[in-house]
Design an enzyme around this catalytic site. Structure first.
Site, PDB file in Angstrom:
ATOM      1  N   LYS A   1      -5.273  21.267   6.486  1.00 11.09           N
ATOM      2  CA  LYS A   1      -5.471  22.660   6.884  1.00 11.09           C
ATOM      3  C   LYS A   1      -6.141  23.485   5.787  1.00 11.09           C
ATOM      4  CE  LYS A   1      -1.074  24.723   5.463  1.00 11.09           C
ATOM      5  NZ  LYS A   1      -1.723  25.582   4.455  1.00 11.09           N
ATOM      6  N   THR A   2      -5.791  23.225   4.522  1.00 14.54           N
ATOM      7  CA  THR A   2      -6.399  23.995   3.432  1.00 14.54           C
ATOM      8  C   THR A   2      -7.895  23.740   3.377  1.00 14.54           C
ATOM      9  OG1 THR A   2      -4.334  23.820   2.182  1.00 14.54           O
ATOM     10  CG2 THR A   2      -6.306  24.473   0.967  1.00 14.54           C
TER      11      THR A   2
ATOM     12  N   ASP B   1      -3.552  32.218   6.383  1.00 15.10           N
ATOM     13  CA  ASP B   1      -2.945  30.915   6.113  1.00 15.10           C
ATOM     14  C   ASP B   1      -1.437  31.000   6.344  1.00 15.10           C
ATOM     15  OD1 ASP B   1      -2.695  28.295   5.354  1.00 15.10           O
ATOM     16  OD2 ASP B   1      -2.818  28.680   3.199  1.00 15.10           O
ATOM     17  N   GLU B   2      -0.804  29.889   6.719  1.00 15.14           N
ATOM     18  CA  GLU B   2       0.650  29.795   6.936  1.00 15.14           C
ATOM     19  C   GLU B   2       1.142  30.899   7.876  1.00 15.14           C
ATOM     20  OE1 GLU B   2       2.064  27.256   5.947  1.00 15.14           O
ATOM     21  OE2 GLU B   2       1.306  26.560   4.018  1.00 15.14           O
TER      22      GLU B   2
ATOM     23  N   GLN C   1       6.675  23.776  11.109  1.00 17.16           N
ATOM     24  CA  GLN C   1       7.038  23.915   9.695  1.00 17.16           C
ATOM     25  C   GLN C   1       7.480  25.333   9.358  1.00 17.16           C
ATOM     26  OE1 GLN C   1       4.786  21.531   6.658  1.00 17.16           O
ATOM     27  NE2 GLN C   1       3.254  21.396   8.258  1.00 17.16           N
TER      28      GLN C   1
ATOM     29  N   ARG D   1       7.060  14.836   3.970  1.00 15.49           N
ATOM     30  CA  ARG D   1       6.669  14.867   2.550  1.00 15.49           C
ATOM     31  C   ARG D   1       6.358  13.459   2.055  1.00 15.49           C
ATOM     32  NH1 ARG D   1       4.667  18.952   2.926  1.00 15.49           N
ATOM     33  NH2 ARG D   1       5.273  18.716   5.102  1.00 15.49           N
TER      34      ARG D   1
END
Length: 831
Positions: A64-65, A252-253, A353, A699
């Site tokens: 995504k980044t 973002d987020e 998330q 993770r």
């Protein structure tokens, strides 16, 4: 021919190369931009879809980044906007810096002139300083930190004759921060909530606090957005200016935004209104959310208070507040309004998330994106580049049990890899030993410890792992906070115990002489120091002498006398009371436990759990002296910055990180999912806990290992626990059940399992273990030899003492529990 100076003056329209023209054909001949290379089809679609609202649902490890930064690069390279016409919002300054760095690498030049790339609060503060006068501030206003905020609130509480001990200022600061995160000004706080503090005066003090901030030319952290919202609502021309300026908005987020951040974005993301058009036509804020109006939920009575936030509670579409207000106040036709309301906003996030609900984040924000922005395009990034097939299948199957999600399934083109393992252990100590064994095996196989993480649900779980790693000599680091024995509340509690054990410990006594607050400030401490130096006596004895004089004011003298008498009483009780019971008495009678019970900050509950865990850890030692020696051993360990070390952290701190090997201990009902979260939030809390489990699993790149214990001390009492419901929600064909390596697994013959001594090799021939290798490496490393020798000697003493002391344990075979000898322990002591 008309002279140039006499040509009529009109605005010059922006130019875009004509389709099929010379410029367009020349650009095509030059080839596509390099920054698009390597993107998969979904990522490329997210980058190139520039017009209208776009929601990018980016699962864990899907890049995504890269999508977000490449999208900005694409906007700039295509000439769709200048750098100062892009609003790009992140959650951390680190993320903003990383984004600028990546943009520079993509475009081949330093990224300059992007003043609106930053965090919500940094951008909000910038806007506020430009228009400070419109919110009764000056442009050089001060942003208060938490300590300054608490001091100001204490002054207001005193002015209202409110007992600061019963109604702590820090508690009120937490309430005010929560109200501001929900976008509530003093007049909008539900009456029931406002009356919950200070005998019904909470709302009044909030209003007075805001007035006082204006007088001081100051704002707190929450005001950076709350005052922005007020600025935009009360000044349509200012709002219109920024709506026109920002041609593209990127967030973002988005799943972690709170109500105030949502409102701020919604205001900026609407198409600019025409001068004279009623502001309510373009500002969200119809009071249609029952929960935020105070009509439902535990806070507030029905119908109390107003809310600036529209429609957070129900997920089914309801009447759009924008459309409703425009129909009532603005004679613009529906079709025309729908056409002008589209804005180039792109939000990137993952509803699976969203794990920060405890600090105000609203997962509903991302779930309702399509309702907030009609005609929005939703692009799902489901191709994971991090984890193996079995890990992704397990995580996807688990999160599919949540009802409140938009839905996506992570997949990978990587191999299936190892299955997720689930291991049961008898108790939490065996759990720590088992994981220690696994870590030794990984290190023996050549794994780098930097690629290993242990993710716990609550910080108090770390203590047993830290103790085990010190015994093994295994290097570790705590991420997102200090090590267990370095936490402020643990240091305070230890200072009390150190002062009881040694009255001459001036450093310990000085730390807690005014903790909790007793009216013994710096002047009193300085007086004690002067007295101690003149008479060459410890600080505690100086306090005993000073209370018999008139050197202190009566109130301070009385407080100090009470403290001295308390320590005398505790030392007397030490002779007839167990050291664990004494610790509980000290924490209660000193008021230290009560101080944290009254604290309403987000981490207060965790601090109380840490204090309980500290008392529990003392049971392994015969007396207070032995326990404090152990603490010295733990605190004495050090490590160089470049050394390999296992990462130990909470699940919340792990978001955004990834490791080859991830250990997930404590998957038991009551701990994970957290019972407190279930009690306070019900089904919404359960779904957030499940999202947290999903984050933990994703993770892991290569191995994910889940553990649970049959017995765990909860609230100071050993309890038999039930494995977490999340274990039954994992897919059986992606999971492998394994036996504990910490002594004996959960179950086994008669519940005990085989003894680890059945096939234990001779101690004398096992010096190839990682523990032995570390001991040799430490011996050969310059500078720390003597300290390491001293550390090993202390460890041997504690190790032998532990063999003799096994009390307050669950009834089980004592031949193994706690006193079990490991080859790796011997390796650590070697040399």
């Amino acid at each position: 021919m008309t002279e140039p100076s006499k040509l009529p003056h009109h605005g010059v329209p922006e130019h875009q190369p004509a389709a099929g023209g010379i410029a367009a054909r020349a650009r095509a001949a030059a080839g596509g931009p390099q920054y698009l290379n390597g993107l998969n089809p979904e990522q490329r679609e997210a980058v190139e879809t520039l017009d209208g609202p776009v929601l990018v649902l980016a699962g864990a490890g899907t890049g995504k980044t890269r999508v977000l930064t490449t999208r900005i690069a694409h906007i700039l390279s295509q000439g769709r906007a200048r750098p100062h016409e892009i609003l790009s919002v992140t959650f951390t300054n680190k993320a903003a810096r990383e984004m600028k760095l990546r943009l520079g690498q993509m475009l081949g030049q330093a990224v300059e002139g992007m003043p609106w790339l930053g965090t919500f609060h940094s951008i909000g503060g910038r806007i506020l300083r430009i228009h400070a006068e419109l919110v009764q501030l000056k442009s050089n206003f001060t942003v208060l930190d938490v300590d300054d905020q608490v001091r100001l609130l204490k002054q207001l509480l005193q002015a209202e004759n409110i007992d600061d001990k019963r109604w702590p200022a820090r508690m009120l600061a937490g309430l005010i921060d929560g109200w501001k995160n929900r976008g509530l000004s003093p007049s909008q706080v539900p009456a029931g909530e406002a009356a919950s503090f200070g005998n019904g005066k909470g709302g009044k003090i909030y209003a007075t606090y805001q007035e006082r901030l204006k007088i001081l030319n100051a704002a707190d952290f929450g005001d950076l957005l709350l005052e922005n919202i007020r600025l935009f609502r009360e000044n349509p021309d200012v709002l219109r200016q920024y709506q026109s300026r920002f041609k593209f908005i990127l967030v973002d987020e988005y799943q972690d935004t709170n109500v105030a951040q949502y409102l701020w974005l919604r205001l900026l993301s609407q198409a600019p209104s025409r001068p004279g058009q009623p502001l309510s036509a373009v500002i969200p804020g119809e009071l249609t959310s029952p929960r935020l109006r105070g009509e439902v939920g535990a806070q507030g009575a029905p119908g109390e208070g107003d809310s600036p936030r529209a429609e957070l509670e129900d997920r089914a579409p309801h009447p759009d507040p924008l459309r409703a207000s425009s129909a009532r106040l603005d004679p613009v036709k529906d079709g025309e309004r729908e056409q002008t309301a589209l804005k180039n906003i792109c939000c990137v996030g993952d509803d699976d998330q969203s794990i920060y609900g405890w600090r105000g984040a609203e997962v509903d924000n991302i779930l309702r994106f399509e309702h907030d922005f009609p005609g929005a395009k939703v692009i799902r990034l489901e191709r994971n580049y991090r984890s193996t097939g079995h890990i992704l299948a397990a995580a996807s199957h688990l999160i599919a049990h949540n009802e409140g999600r938009l839905g996506k399934t992570l997949r990978t083109e990587d191999v299936d890899g190892e299955k997720v393992t689930v291991t049961g252990s008898w108790d939490s100590e065996e759990e720590a030993r088992a994981i220690g064994e696994e870590l030794e095996e990984l290190q023996r196989a050549g794994e780098n410890l930097n690629d290993v993480a242990i993710l716990v649900r609550a910080s108090f779980q770390m203590r047993e792992f830290e103790d085990r790693f010190v015994t093994l000599g295994l290097p570790y680091r705590v991420i997102g906070g200090p090590r267990f024995y370095e936490r402020a509340e643990i240091r305070d509690a230890l200072a009390y115990l150190r002062t009881i054990n040694s009255p001459a410990d001036d450093l310990a006594f000085e730390r807690i002489v005014n903790v909790p607050k007793r009216g013994l400030g710096d002047a009193t401490v300085q007086l004690l120091h002067d007295h101690a130096r003149k008479r060459r006596i410890p600080l505690f004895e100086a306090a005993r002498a000073v209370v018999e004089t008139d050197e202190l004011k009566p109130k301070a003298r009385g407080s100090l006398r009470d403290l001295v008498m308390q320590f005398d009483r505790w030392r007397a009780q030490r002779e007839v009371t167990s050291h664990t019971e004494l610790a509980e008495i000290v924490l209660d009678e000193s008021g230290y436990t009560e101080m944290w019970q009254k604290d309403r900050s987000a981490d207060a509950a965790g601090r109380l759990e840490n204090l309980k865990e500290l008392v529990r850890s003392m049971e392994e030692f015969e007396n207070l002296q032995g326990f404090l020696e152990h603490i010295s051993l733990v605190m004495d360990r050090d490590g160089e910055a470049g050394d390999e070390a296992v990462s130990l952290m909470t699940l919340h701190s792990a978001k955004g990180l990834e490791f080859d090997n991830v250990f997930l201990p404590g998957w038991e009902e009551g701990l994970f999912p957290s019972q407190r979260t279930l009690d306070e939030q019900g089904r919404a809390g359960l779904e957030e806990e499940r999202r947290l489990a999903h984050v933990g699993l994703t993770r892991a790149r290569r191995r994910a290992k889940i553990y649970f214990a049959t017995n765990r001390r909860i609230h100071g009492t050993w309890s038999t626990t039930i494995p977490s419901r999340f274990l039954d929600e994992l897919p059986a064909h992606n999971v492998e059940i394994t036996e504990s390596k910490g002594g004996s697994g959960w179950g086994g013959s008669g519940g005990y399992g085989a003894s680890r001594f059945d096939n234990l090799e001779s101690f004398g021939s096992s010096y190839s273990t990682p523990g032995w290798q570390r001991a040799q490496a430490n011996r050969n490393r310059g500078g720390g030899g003597r300290r390491r020798q001293r550390l090993r000697g202390a460890a041997i003493v504690l190790f032998l003492r532990k063999l003799q002391s096994q009390q307050a344990r669950p009834c089980r075979d004592r031949g193994r529990a706690g006193g079990e000898v490991h080859r790796h322990d011997v390796g650590f002591f070697a040399g």
